[in-house]
Design a protein around this motif. Structure first.
Motif: not given
Length: 247
Positions: A77-79, A88-97, A107-114
C-alpha cells in the motif's frame, strides 16, 4: 517502528519530550498520516509480496484496526490519506487501485479506482480525491463518483509525482516529472505551468495554499527544488546546492 514526539512545556524554558512508539507489522513503511483531529495515526507498508494498513489510537496507542489483511490488495500500500473532515480514509495499492473506507466502519470498503498506475500521491479536498501515479493525474468526485483525468502519460519518461489542493478546493496542483501545473477545478482549465529543471520526485501545496514546493533530483543528476507563490503565480526561490539525491 513508527515514532511520534511531542513537547510538553514545564517550568521556565525547560521542555520534556515524550516519545511514543507504534510497532508496525512490516518494517517497509511507505506512508504515515494523522487524522485531522489528531486522534488516529495510520501507516501503510509492504511492497509486491505483502503489506497492508494499520491504524492506531494516538491517545492510548492501541490498534484500532488492520486493513486489507488477507486480501489481494494487501500487497504493498503505497499511499494513504484521511479526508478533510476526517470521515473517510483512502488507500492506494501498488497495483494502482484506490480503496475508500468510512472511518469507524472499516468492514465495508469500496474500490473507487482500478489499475491506474503505480501511486505517487493521494490527496483530499472537501469534495474530491486527487490521485497521481506513473500513468495519470486525476480527480475523483466523492459525491458523484465521476472521474476527471487532468493529465495522462504521453511519453515513456513522463509520470506524476504530486497532487494537492488549496484549502477551498478550487485549485489543484499537479507535479509532473518535467512540468508543474495549477488547475482551476471548476473550469478544468490550466491556470499556469512551470518547467522543472530536474526530474521531479515530489510536489505539494503548503497547508494554507499560499506556496507550492516541487522538485528533487537523482543521486548523479541535476537537483532542483523550487518554491512558488500560488496567488501571484510566480517563482520565489530555487534551491540547487544539494550533494545527494533529493527524493
Amino acid at each position: 517502528w513508527l515514532a511520534a514526539c511531542c513537547a510538553a512545556q514545564t517550568t521556565g524554558e525547560q521542555t520534556d519530550a515524550l516519545l511514543f512508539k507504534f510497532k508496525s507489522p512490516d518494517h517497509r513503511v511507505r506512508d504515515v498520516v494523522l487524522s485531522p483531529d489528531g486522534k488516529l495515526v495510520a501507516a501503510s507498508y509492504g511492497f509486491s509480496d505483502q503489506g497492508g494498513v494499520t491504524i492506531w489510537s494516538v491517545l492510548d496507542h492501541s490498534i484500532v484496526t488492520n486493513l486489507l489483511t488477507g486480501t489481494k490488495e494487501q500487497a504493498g500500500v503505497a499511499r494513504i490519506a484521511f479526508s478533510v473532515d476526517g470521515k473517510q480514509f483512502a488507500a492506494a495499492t501498488s497495483d494502482g487501485d484506490v480503496i475508500l473506507w468510512t472511518v469507524g466502519n472499516w468492514r465495508s470498503p469500496k474500490t473507487i479506482l482500478e489499475h491506474r498506475g503505480s501511486p505517487r500521491d493521494l490527496s483530499f479536498s472537501r469534495t474530491k480525491l486527487g490521485f497521481a501515479s506513473d500513468d495519470v493525474a486525476l480527480l475523483y468526485d466523492l459525491q458523484t463518483s465521476q472521474v476527471k483525468v487532468l493529465a495522462e502519460k504521453a511519453s515513456p519518461g513522463e509520470s506524476y509525482k504530486g497532487i494537492s489542493f488549496t484549502p477551498d478546493g478550487k485549485v489543484v496542483a499537479i507535479c509532473g516529472r518535467s512540468e508543474t501545473w495549477l488547475w482551476d477545478v471548476a473550469s478544468e482549465k490550466r491556470l499556469v505551468s512551470w518547467e522543472n529543471k530536474s526530474s521531479a520526485f515530489f510536489g505539494r501545496l503548503s497547508p494554507d495554499g499560499t506556496y507550492l514546493i516541487a522538485g528533487g533530483g537523482s543521486v548523479f543528476g541535476k537537483k532542483s527544488v523550487k518554491i512558488w507563490n500560488v496567488n501571484e503565480k510566480k517563482q520565489l526561490s530555487e534551491l540547487t546546492e544539494f550533494r545527494g539525491g533529493v527524493f
